[in-house]
Write a protein that holds these residues in place. Structure first.
Motif, short mmCIF file in Angstrom:
data_model
loop_
_atom_site.label_atom_id
_atom_site.label_comp_id
_atom_site.label_asym_id
_atom_site.label_seq_id
_atom_site.Cartn_x
_atom_site.Cartn_y
_atom_site.Cartn_z
N PRO A 169 17.30 4.81 0.32
CA PRO A 169 18.05 5.03 1.83
C PRO A 169 19.44 3.60 0.78
CG PRO A 169 16.09 3.75 1.44
CD PRO A 169 15.78 4.77 0.10
N PRO A 170 20.12 3.94 2.10
CA PRO A 170 21.41 2.63 1.24
C PRO A 170 20.35 0.93 0.88
CG PRO A 170 21.40 3.40 3.92
CD PRO A 170 20.34 4.34 2.85
N ARG A 171 19.76 0.92 1.94
CA ARG A 171 19.36 -0.50 1.47
C ARG A 171 17.83 -0.46 1.35
NH1 ARG A 171 19.85 -3.34 6.95
NH2 ARG A 171 18.86 -4.91 6.10
N PRO A 172 17.01 -1.03 0.65
CA PRO A 172 15.87 -0.98 0.27
C PRO A 172 15.26 -1.02 1.13
CG PRO A 172 17.02 -2.74 -1.01
CD PRO A 172 17.74 -2.05 -0.26
N LYS A 213 8.60 -4.11 -5.55
CA LYS A 213 8.97 -3.14 -6.55
C LYS A 213 9.63 -4.05 -6.87
CE LYS A 213 10.16 0.51 -10.09
NZ LYS A 213 11.14 1.80 -10.33
N ASN A 214 11.09 -4.29 -6.88
CA ASN A 214 12.24 -5.16 -7.04
C ASN A 214 11.17 -6.56 -7.89
OD1 ASN A 214 13.31 -2.89 -6.76
ND2 ASN A 214 15.05 -3.75 -5.17
N VAL A 215 10.39 -7.32 -6.57
CA VAL A 215 10.03 -8.63 -7.20
C VAL A 215 9.17 -8.71 -7.72
CG1 VAL A 215 8.75 -10.44 -5.78
CG2 VAL A 215 10.35 -9.63 -4.23
N VAL A 216 7.96 -7.33 -8.37
CA VAL A 216 7.06 -7.36 -9.72
C VAL A 216 7.89 -7.10 -10.42
CG1 VAL A 216 5.61 -5.96 -10.20
CG2 VAL A 216 5.94 -6.27 -8.02
N THR A 217 9.20 -6.21 -10.12
CA THR A 217 9.70 -5.92 -11.98
C THR A 217 10.14 -7.43 -12.45
OG1 THR A 217 9.37 -3.49 -11.08
CG2 THR A 217 11.44 -4.85 -13.67
N SER A 218 11.18 -7.84 -11.29
CA SER A 218 12.07 -8.65 -11.71
C SER A 218 10.76 -10.39 -11.94
CB SER A 218 12.43 -9.42 -10.42
OG SER A 218 11.86 -10.09 -9.71
N PHE A 219 10.02 -10.44 -11.65
CA PHE A 219 8.83 -11.42 -12.78
C PHE A 219 8.44 -10.64 -14.44
CE2 PHE A 219 8.86 -13.00 -8.31
CZ PHE A 219 9.13 -14.67 -9.07
N GLY A 220 8.66 -9.45 -14.61
CA GLY A 220 8.49 -9.21 -15.61
C GLY A 220 7.07 -8.35 -15.73
N ALA A 221 6.92 -7.96 -14.71
CA ALA A 221 5.35 -7.71 -14.01
C ALA A 221 5.63 -6.15 -13.89
CB ALA A 221 4.76 -7.85 -12.83
N ARG A 243 6.60 5.05 -6.80
CA ARG A 243 7.80 4.21 -7.12
C ARG A 243 8.35 4.14 -8.48
NH1 ARG A 243 7.49 4.11 -2.68
NH2 ARG A 243 9.85 4.32 -0.88
N TYR A 244 6.47 3.71 -9.14
CA TYR A 244 6.56 3.64 -10.31
C TYR A 244 5.94 4.66 -11.38
CZ TYR A 244 6.17 -1.81 -10.09
OH TYR A 244 6.46 -3.31 -10.06
N GLY A 245 6.07 5.91 -10.60
CA GLY A 245 5.66 7.17 -11.72
C GLY A 245 3.95 6.56 -12.64
N VAL A 246 3.41 5.95 -11.59
CA VAL A 246 1.48 5.44 -12.35
C VAL A 246 0.65 6.54 -11.71
CG1 VAL A 246 2.27 3.82 -12.83
CG2 VAL A 246 1.17 3.99 -10.41
N GLN A 247 -0.64 6.39 -12.10
CA GLN A 247 -1.12 7.31 -11.94
C GLN A 247 -2.03 6.50 -10.46
OE1 GLN A 247 -2.48 10.25 -13.05
NE2 GLN A 247 -0.37 9.63 -14.45
N ILE A 248 -2.76 7.16 -9.03
CA ILE A 248 -3.62 7.07 -8.21
C ILE A 248 -4.82 7.73 -8.88
CG2 ILE A 248 -3.92 7.53 -6.24
CD1 ILE A 248 -0.67 8.24 -6.03
N TYR A 249 -5.74 6.69 -8.26
CA TYR A 249 -7.34 7.07 -8.72
C TYR A 249 -7.99 6.82 -7.65
CZ TYR A 249 -6.04 7.12 -13.90
OH TYR A 249 -5.89 7.28 -14.44
N VAL A 250 -8.84 7.53 -7.27
CA VAL A 250 -10.30 7.57 -6.17
C VAL A 250 -11.63 6.66 -6.67
CG1 VAL A 250 -11.45 8.38 -3.99
CG2 VAL A 250 -8.85 8.43 -4.36
N ALA A 251 -12.05 5.58 -6.44
CA ALA A 251 -13.17 5.42 -6.71
C ALA A 251 -14.44 7.29 -6.45
CB ALA A 251 -14.18 4.39 -6.42
N THR A 252 -15.85 7.13 -7.46
CA THR A 252 -16.03 8.41 -7.19
C THR A 252 -17.10 8.57 -5.83
OG1 THR A 252 -15.88 8.86 -9.44
CG2 THR A 252 -17.37 10.01 -8.14
N SER A 253 -17.50 7.68 -6.04
CA SER A 253 -18.43 7.24 -4.59
C SER A 253 -17.15 7.73 -3.08
CB SER A 253 -18.04 5.61 -4.53
OG SER A 253 -17.69 4.83 -4.51
N VAL A 254 -16.25 7.36 -2.63
CA VAL A 254 -15.66 7.41 -2.00
C VAL A 254 -14.96 8.96 -2.12
CG1 VAL A 254 -13.05 7.20 -1.04
CG2 VAL A 254 -14.73 5.10 -2.10
N MET A 255 -14.74 9.20 -3.43
CA MET A 255 -14.63 10.84 -3.12
C MET A 255 -15.57 11.39 -3.12
SD MET A 255 -11.66 11.52 -3.65
CE MET A 255 -11.65 13.40 -3.98
#
Length: 144
Positions: free
Chosen positions: A55-58, A65-73, A112-124
């Motif tokens: 989108p034209p604006r975040p 994501k921008n805030v987390v990354t700006s803090f080096g996390a 946005r980060y391209g990271v893994q998504i997990y679900v607790a086995t008990s929830v599944m």
């Protein structure tokens, strides 16, 4: 906590749902599906990112994501870790610190980060289902 890795299978809506969407997660090493009802804004945020549309604006999730990354996390993964009274709960794993999140927001950030998504086995175990054709296949292969 035992957990299952999942991918996003898709988003769907029903005109009678009042603007809510069903986010369908599928386990990576299995056939179970986990539907989670999310709001329209979160569904749009997930869909735009998955389609590569900027989108034209975040959007709010881009801002986070921008805030987390700006803090080096960095976000390393997300996990849907609880189902209580019909409501799913999730955690963001940011620099080994677990932060409470709604599943829809956690997944919007995960794409946005391209990271893994997990679900607790008990929830599944409690909330997932097998698609009908796969249930029929499993029944055919059950020993008598």
């Amino acid at each position: 906590m035992d957990k299952v890795q999942v991918d996003i299978l898709g988003l769907s809506t029903n005109p009678a749902s009042g603007g809510a969407y069903a986010l369908i997660l599928k386990e990576v090493n299995g056939n179970r599906r986990l539907p989670i009802i999310i709001g329209a804004a979160e569904a749009q945020s997930i869909a735009l990112e998955m389609e590569g549309i900027k989108p034209p604006r975040p959007l709010t999730h881009d801002l986070i994501k921008n805030v987390v990354t700006s803090f080096g996390a960095e976000l390393s993964d997300v996990v849907i870790d609880e189902l209580r009274d019909g409501t799913f709960y999730a955690k963001l794993n940011v620099d080994s610190k677990l932060i409470d999140s709604r599943p829809s927001d956690a997944i919007a950030l995960a794409v946005r980060y391209g990271v893994q998504i997990y679900v607790a086995t008990s929830v599944m175990d409690e909330a997932s289902f097998l698609p009908e054709e796969e249930e029929e296949e499993e029944e055919k292969h059950q020993p008598l």
